[in-house]
Scaffold this active site. Sequence first.
Site, PDB file in Angstrom:
ATOM      1  N   SER A  10      -7.124 -14.410   2.023  1.00  0.00           N
ATOM      2  CA  SER A  10      -5.785 -15.006   2.015  1.00  0.00           C
ATOM      3  C   SER A  10      -5.402 -15.540   3.381  1.00  0.00           C
ATOM      4  CB  SER A  10      -4.747 -13.985   1.541  1.00  0.00           C
ATOM      5  OG  SER A  10      -4.951 -13.677   0.175  1.00  0.00           O
ATOM      6  N   HIS A  47       1.965 -10.384   2.849  1.00  0.00           N
ATOM      7  CA  HIS A  47       1.678 -11.808   2.655  1.00  0.00           C
ATOM      8  C   HIS A  47       2.912 -12.642   2.988  1.00  0.00           C
ATOM      9  CE1 HIS A  47      -2.281 -12.038   0.336  1.00  0.00           C
ATOM     10  NE2 HIS A  47      -2.159 -10.770   0.698  1.00  0.00           N
ATOM     11  N   ARG A  48       4.074 -12.203   2.564  1.00  0.00           N
ATOM     12  CA  ARG A  48       5.310 -12.945   2.849  1.00  0.00           C
ATOM     13  C   ARG A  48       5.561 -13.051   4.349  1.00  0.00           C
ATOM     14  NH1 ARG A  48       8.684 -10.083  -1.864  1.00  0.00           N
ATOM     15  NH2 ARG A  48       8.232 -11.585  -3.513  1.00  0.00           N
TER      16      ARG A  48
END
Length: 160
Positions: A10, A47-48
Amino acid sequence: MLGGTRSGKSAVAERLAVEAAVDGLGVTYVATGAATDSAMEARIAAHRLRRPAGWATVEAGPGADLPAVLGLVPGVVLLDSLGTWVAGHHDLDPDGDALCDALAGRDAPSVVVSEEVGLAIHPASEVGRRFVDVIGTLNQQVAAIANRVVLVVAGRCLEL
């Protein structure tokens, strides 16, 4: 972007999305996961926090028509991830052809993150084996239409 759990796929995909956002293209993060427990909540929060402030986010969690979502999103798309999209289908039967058509029909770059599960332990349960089969087939379908396929291992990239 293919890789196993905690491989760094990611983060690599996020860097690629930034690189792809040239000529004024914005980036939309298409999130397919949903918080089902505290560990997943923590992953989503991490992730945010990594996302640049200017990125839009579209939640395409369980039950969302991901191909339709992709058809509506302008600019660069970072789709994270196919594994959570597949897992969100109770029958584990997503429409891979429609997904590939939507990705191929986009006018701007798409960075797709997916789990490479073919290198993991063989699942003991029927549903686990079905998931591995479905995501493996879907990864092959998406890779067949991709301009670039990257395997991420320990944060390092291997072009396929």
